[in-house]
Design a protein around this motif. Sequence first.
Motif, PDB file in Angstrom:
ATOM      1  N   ARG A  22       0.703  -1.341  -0.078  1.00  0.00           N
ATOM      2  CA  ARG A  22       0.012  -0.070  -0.052  1.00  0.00           C
ATOM      3  C   ARG A  22       0.732   1.442  -0.002  1.00  0.00           C
ATOM      4  O   ARG A  22       1.943   1.213   0.554  1.00  0.00           O
ATOM      5  N   LEU A  24       0.899   5.199   1.358  1.00  0.00           N
ATOM      6  CA  LEU A  24       0.205   6.116   2.033  1.00  0.00           C
ATOM      7  C   LEU A  24       0.288   7.322   1.754  1.00  0.00           C
ATOM      8  O   LEU A  24       1.843   7.714   1.444  1.00  0.00           O
ATOM      9  N   ASN A  25      -0.391   8.614   2.087  1.00  0.00           N
ATOM     10  CA  ASN A  25      -0.050   9.777   1.774  1.00  0.00           C
ATOM     11  C   ASN A  25       0.494   9.978   0.486  1.00  0.00           C
ATOM     12  O   ASN A  25       1.647  10.669  -0.043  1.00  0.00           O
ATOM     13  N   ALA A  26      -0.044   9.406  -0.789  1.00  0.00           N
ATOM     14  CA  ALA A  26       0.527   9.107  -2.041  1.00  0.00           C
ATOM     15  C   ALA A  26       0.609  10.592  -2.661  1.00  0.00           C
ATOM     16  O   ALA A  26       1.631  10.631  -3.366  1.00  0.00           O
ATOM     17  N   ARG A  27      -0.161  11.520  -2.354  1.00  0.00           N
ATOM     18  CA  ARG A  27       0.103  12.853  -3.002  1.00  0.00           C
ATOM     19  C   ARG A  27       1.107  13.754  -2.078  1.00  0.00           C
ATOM     20  O   ARG A  27       0.987  15.006  -2.203  1.00  0.00           O
ATOM     21  N   GLY A  28       1.628  13.106  -1.230  1.00  0.00           N
ATOM     22  CA  GLY A  28       2.719  14.051  -0.370  1.00  0.00           C
ATOM     23  C   GLY A  28       3.617  14.748  -1.347  1.00  0.00           C
ATOM     24  O   GLY A  28       4.137  14.141  -2.347  1.00  0.00           O
ATOM     25  N   MET A  75       6.637  10.307   7.733  1.00  0.00           N
ATOM     26  CA  MET A  75       5.962  10.555   6.593  1.00  0.00           C
ATOM     27  C   MET A  75       5.018  11.717   6.948  1.00  0.00           C
ATOM     28  O   MET A  75       4.931  12.690   6.088  1.00  0.00           O
ATOM     29  N   GLY A  76       4.514  11.970   8.187  1.00  0.00           N
ATOM     30  CA  GLY A  76       3.819  13.346   8.670  1.00  0.00           C
ATOM     31  C   GLY A  76       4.832  14.440   8.497  1.00  0.00           C
ATOM     32  O   GLY A  76       4.461  15.424   8.079  1.00  0.00           O
ATOM     33  N   ASP A  79       6.016  15.130   4.904  1.00  0.00           N
ATOM     34  CA  ASP A  79       5.051  15.214   3.756  1.00  0.00           C
ATOM     35  C   ASP A  79       5.425  14.246   2.708  1.00  0.00           C
ATOM     36  O   ASP A  79       5.420  14.703   1.499  1.00  0.00           O
TER      37      ASP A  79
ATOM     38  N   LEU B  24      -2.642  12.838   8.416  1.00  0.00           N
ATOM     39  CA  LEU B  24      -1.969  12.114   7.235  1.00  0.00           C
ATOM     40  C   LEU B  24      -2.801  11.909   6.168  1.00  0.00           C
ATOM     41  O   LEU B  24      -4.125  12.040   6.264  1.00  0.00           O
ATOM     42  N   ASN B  25      -2.002  11.775   5.046  1.00  0.00           N
ATOM     43  CA  ASN B  25      -2.901  11.730   3.587  1.00  0.00           C
ATOM     44  C   ASN B  25      -3.758  12.933   3.458  1.00  0.00           C
ATOM     45  O   ASN B  25      -4.875  12.796   3.083  1.00  0.00           O
ATOM     46  N   ARG B  27      -4.023  15.163   1.328  1.00  0.00           N
ATOM     47  CA  ARG B  27      -4.756  15.343   0.055  1.00  0.00           C
ATOM     48  C   ARG B  27      -5.474  13.903  -0.405  1.00  0.00           C
ATOM     49  O   ARG B  27      -5.711  13.868  -1.808  1.00  0.00           O
ATOM     50  N   GLY B  28      -5.772  13.257   0.556  1.00  0.00           N
ATOM     51  CA  GLY B  28      -6.711  12.177  -0.166  1.00  0.00           C
ATOM     52  C   GLY B  28      -7.949  12.611  -0.479  1.00  0.00           C
ATOM     53  O   GLY B  28      -8.600  13.462  -0.344  1.00  0.00           O
ATOM     54  N   SER B  29      -8.237  11.886  -1.443  1.00  0.00           N
ATOM     55  CA  SER B  29      -9.348  12.399  -2.414  1.00  0.00           C
ATOM     56  C   SER B  29     -10.775  11.640  -1.948  1.00  0.00           C
ATOM     57  O   SER B  29     -12.071  11.877  -2.709  1.00  0.00           O
ATOM     58  N   MET B  75      -7.737   4.437   6.131  1.00  0.00           N
ATOM     59  CA  MET B  75      -7.179   5.649   5.297  1.00  0.00           C
ATOM     60  C   MET B  75      -6.772   5.202   4.076  1.00  0.00           C
ATOM     61  O   MET B  75      -6.672   5.837   3.282  1.00  0.00           O
ATOM     62  N   ASP B  79      -8.640   6.076   0.803  1.00  0.00           N
ATOM     63  CA  ASP B  79      -7.859   7.274   0.186  1.00  0.00           C
ATOM     64  C   ASP B  79      -8.496   8.696   1.086  1.00  0.00           C
ATOM     65  O   ASP B  79      -8.671   9.545   0.444  1.00  0.00           O
TER      66      ASP B  79
END
Lengths: 264, 264
Positions: A22, A24-28, A75-76, A79, B24-25, B27-29, B75, B79
């Motif tokens: 997985r 997480l925070n894909a758009r970081g 991650m936090g 970002d 966290l995340n 910008r998750g959509s 999460m 997303d």
Amino acid sequence: MLHMAIDPESPLLSSFEGPAARVLNARGSGAAVLVCEHASRFIPAALDRLGLDGEAAQSHAAWDVGAMELAVELMGALDAPLVHSRVSRLVYDCNRPPEADSAVPARSERFDIPGNQGLSPAHHAQRVRDVYMPFRDLLAEVLTAHKKPPILVTIHSFTPVYNGVHRDVELGILHDTDDRAAQVLLKRSADCGLRVALNEPYSARDGVTHTLREHAVSRGQHNVMLELRNDLLDTPRGVNRIAGLLSPMLTDLVSDLSQEAASS
Amino acid sequence: MLHMAIDPESPLLSSFEGPAARVLNARGSGAAVLVCEHASRFIPAALDRLGLDGEAAQSHAAWDVGAMELAVELMGALDAPLVHSRVSRLVYDCNRPPEADSAVPARSERFDIPGNQGLSPAHHAQRVRDVYMPFRDLLAEVLTAHKKPPILVTIHSFTPVYNGVHRDVELGILHDTDDRAAQVLLKRSADCGLRVALNEPYSARDGVTHTLREHAVSRGQHNVMLELRNDLLDTPRGVNRIAGLLSPMLTDLVSDLSQEAASS
């Protein structure tokens, strides 16, 4: 043998158990991409705990204790996207190529792994297909999607006592053939208060830099592997302390490498 | 008293200990925003573990065991942004308003909390300023920044035995005055295989719906609070199982509520 009851053509993880890897925070938007190959000690139900007792299945042999908690904190703070496996390394070690004996270990430190012994080629291929490939493909996708070439940082932990020997190092900074990021980070870590060592307690010769090699060295991108002694990560206070130490070091690393790129 | 040594004008968390709350995340959509008020059992070093022994400081009194692991899984599956406190609820319970006695509890289940007894107004204000307000402001910011009005879902866990009484319920679905999302989810949970109950083991009358009220009910936005029995979350397999059950239910909830909005 335990695995003989499993159909190697069927998915190893049920749809219920979710994906093997997985992000997480894909758009970081940070300049690092974090990786945690040994985030979980989860063994799919089909594998019947690989025949292990509770001690082995919960030990550092099954996962990197505290590494995921630390990775989530970083991650936090940075970002950064975080790619992690959701399956125990005893099922398949995502930091190993399929041809490595240690990818599906028959023994790990002092534990025999019954469910990995005498594995047929078809059952080995099932592990590769259903655990390694989803992880590898997801990480490649995240790296490709990133705006600019990110710095790959893999987060690991190690046990303070291995095969009866105590380890003094607290933070290991590891590299493969490209040591640029590792050397910068080593300098940046001089006053961090941890016992830091380059390529300890493992090094590339132990075959532990597969992710770096596969996803960064091959593309000329910056990369480094971090190994934290897991007794530093066994409480929230410990995790926060280490995250508090590493976050500015990694922020500085990104800054140093960006300036280097701009001036070259 | 323990807290008397602390300057209430100084920050309760050192800069080293990081922020009191985090998203966290971000910008998750997905159409949900997840919240975990009791994600951590972290007690800032300045508070000297609130005078607690190890058992109390690690128990469910200090945090919701397994809730953060579950929230991180959800999460990923949905997303969704996830807003969480990084501080133990024994320091300040972010699911309580500052005026509630239980916001800074002097006692929790069978544990006295020495560091919370006889707290001066200035020391209470410090907890509010440095733990609650950062959490409240961050959550408000995340909800405001979201593209469309998101569904607020708060993730909690409860101990199977409380004050000596065993609890049968496995999933509690809780609501405040707006029960729309809770009722839809209750229907969706009919065949999930868990023992589900509405407003168990707590309800709004116990003062546990502060986050829902403060951030969603007040704006007319959909919201629901989930309570999982924590013995279902004490292994990775357990967390994955519950996440595997809840993810499609929450996806369906989002879909049902969106259709309702479109047809009204």
